[in-house]
Design a protein around this motif. Structure first.
Motif, mmCIF file in Angstrom:
data_model
loop_
_atom_site.group_PDB
_atom_site.id
_atom_site.type_symbol
_atom_site.label_atom_id
_atom_site.label_comp_id
_atom_site.label_asym_id
_atom_site.label_seq_id
_atom_site.Cartn_x
_atom_site.Cartn_y
_atom_site.Cartn_z
ATOM 1 N N ILE A 174 8.194 1.368 -10.296
ATOM 2 C CA ILE A 174 6.822 1.162 -10.795
ATOM 3 C C ILE A 174 6.088 0.839 -9.291
ATOM 4 O O ILE A 174 6.430 -0.170 -8.832
ATOM 5 C CB ILE A 174 6.956 0.297 -11.785
ATOM 6 N N ALA A 175 5.119 1.536 -9.251
ATOM 7 C CA ALA A 175 4.150 1.224 -8.013
ATOM 8 C C ALA A 175 2.859 0.812 -8.613
ATOM 9 O O ALA A 175 2.161 1.624 -9.029
ATOM 10 C CB ALA A 175 4.041 2.330 -7.180
ATOM 11 N N PRO A 176 2.419 -0.506 -8.308
ATOM 12 C CA PRO A 176 0.967 -0.951 -8.481
ATOM 13 C C PRO A 176 0.083 -0.061 -7.898
ATOM 14 O O PRO A 176 0.106 -0.096 -6.620
ATOM 15 C CB PRO A 176 0.952 -2.444 -8.036
ATOM 16 N N LEU A 207 4.449 5.074 -1.695
ATOM 17 C CA LEU A 207 4.848 3.469 -2.020
ATOM 18 C C LEU A 207 6.389 3.341 -2.407
ATOM 19 O O LEU A 207 6.783 2.310 -1.927
ATOM 20 C CB LEU A 207 3.942 3.204 -3.146
ATOM 21 N N GLY A 208 6.738 4.402 -2.893
ATOM 22 C CA GLY A 208 8.304 4.297 -3.216
ATOM 23 C C GLY A 208 9.258 4.256 -2.152
ATOM 24 O O GLY A 208 10.547 3.882 -2.228
ATOM 25 N N ARG A 209 8.761 4.770 -0.911
ATOM 26 C CA ARG A 209 9.760 4.773 0.225
ATOM 27 C C ARG A 209 9.943 3.145 0.634
ATOM 28 O O ARG A 209 10.611 2.720 1.774
ATOM 29 C CB ARG A 209 9.096 5.468 1.337
ATOM 30 N N ASP A 210 8.834 2.266 0.257
ATOM 31 C CA ASP A 210 8.924 0.654 0.749
ATOM 32 C C ASP A 210 9.382 -0.116 -0.350
ATOM 33 O O ASP A 210 8.564 -0.405 -1.426
ATOM 34 C CB ASP A 210 7.559 0.416 1.262
ATOM 35 N N PRO A 211 10.601 -0.675 -0.508
ATOM 36 C CA PRO A 211 11.051 -1.458 -1.666
ATOM 37 C C PRO A 211 10.078 -2.507 -1.879
ATOM 38 O O PRO A 211 10.252 -3.019 -2.933
ATOM 39 C CB PRO A 211 12.435 -1.813 -1.016
ATOM 40 N N SER A 212 9.362 -3.181 -0.901
ATOM 41 C CA SER A 212 8.747 -4.484 -0.984
ATOM 42 C C SER A 212 7.385 -4.005 -1.882
ATOM 43 O O SER A 212 6.700 -5.076 -2.310
ATOM 44 C CB SER A 212 8.366 -4.973 0.433
ATOM 45 N N ARG A 213 7.075 -2.898 -1.852
ATOM 46 C CA ARG A 213 5.853 -2.318 -2.538
ATOM 47 C C ARG A 213 5.952 -1.719 -4.101
ATOM 48 O O ARG A 213 5.096 -1.410 -4.775
ATOM 49 C CB ARG A 213 4.954 -1.384 -1.718
ATOM 50 N N THR A 214 7.234 -1.671 -4.454
ATOM 51 C CA THR A 214 7.428 -1.350 -5.876
ATOM 52 C C THR A 214 8.370 -2.177 -6.772
ATOM 53 O O THR A 214 9.183 -2.970 -5.935
ATOM 54 C CB THR A 214 8.213 0.153 -5.836
#
Length: 246
Positions: A174-176, A207-214
């Motif tokens: 889930i990506a805000p 965004l899904g490529r960055d665990p800190s953002r999802t």
């Protein structure tokens, strides 16, 4: 009243309406009881009665209707909607993700499906930032127009996520979605397409490529719910019946 506050917080929890109806009926306030029980029965019918409450609700409503001197109505005999499988739109989206993975030579099970989601602070502004969402079944109130409450939007998103899982999407994120972040991403990447839905999808995938953002979905039952309510997942969007199909 306390029941109104609870119902506003968890608008798709049939037990809230059921319990309120029971309490009002027990003290003889059948007008209030009928109102709550009607909402409970309508919700149970619409969601396929995952809590198996239809029989009890019919009996309680029948008693309140009789106490008020009113005839039994059609709702008393309406059968719950049979839960349907994933929508065609859901299936097509998952297939597109699999195709992208195949084109990149990646195992389809390794590529996560990242879903854009509007957090509470961004949600009120969606008609301004993304008016195309008026055509979506997530944020639009088809019966009254305008937006559904954010809690209902999250409930519908939970349903969509469960549909994705039913189609075989092994990994879901889930990506805000934030307007400022998307605008900056468009300025940096200058994508060719200008379709709002496609832009959001590409931004979410990035965004899904960055665990800190999802946020991985689903969280553990005792972990904080993904929707940001502060409650445990099992008491919020992961509660039985919360994301049940229509």
């Amino acid at each position: 009243m306390i029941w109104d506050a609870v119902a506003q917080h968890t608008p798709e929890d049939v037990w809230v309406y059921n319990n309120a109806g029971l309490e009002y009926g027990a003290i003889g306030e059948h007008e209030a009881a009928l109102s709550w029980l009607t909402r409970a029965l309508e919700l149970a019918v619409r969601t396929g009665d995952p809590e198996r409450l239809v029989g009890q609700l019919r009996d309680l409503r029948a008693a309140s209707l009789a106490a008020l001197g009113r005839d039994q109505d059609d709702l008393q005999t309406t059968e719950p909607v049979t839960p349907s499988g994933p929508t065609g739109k859901t299936v097509r989206l998952v297939e597109q993700v699999r195709q992208m993975a195949s084109e990149r030579g990646e195992p389809t099970g390794m590529m996560p499906l990242t879903v854009a989601w509007l957090p509470a602070d961004e949600y009120p502004d969606w008609p301004t930032h993304w008016p195309d969402l008026a055509d979506s079944d997530l944020a639009q109130d088809d019966q009254h127009g305008g937006s559904v409450p954010h809690a209902v939007y999250c409930q519908r998103m939970e349903r969509r996520l469960r549909e994705f899982r039913e189609t075989g999407a092994a990994r879901l994120l889930i990506a805000p979605l934030r307007a400022a972040g998307l605008d900056q991403w468009v300025a940096d990447h200058e994508p060719d397409e200008d379709d709002p839905a496609q832009l959001r999808a590409r931004y979410a995938a990035d965004l899904g490529r960055d665990p800190s953002r999802t946020t991985p979905w689903p969280p553990g039952r005792n972990e904080p719910c993904w929707c940001g309510s502060g409650r445990k997942y099992k008491k919020c969007c992961g509660a039985p019946g919360w994301g049940a199909p229509r």
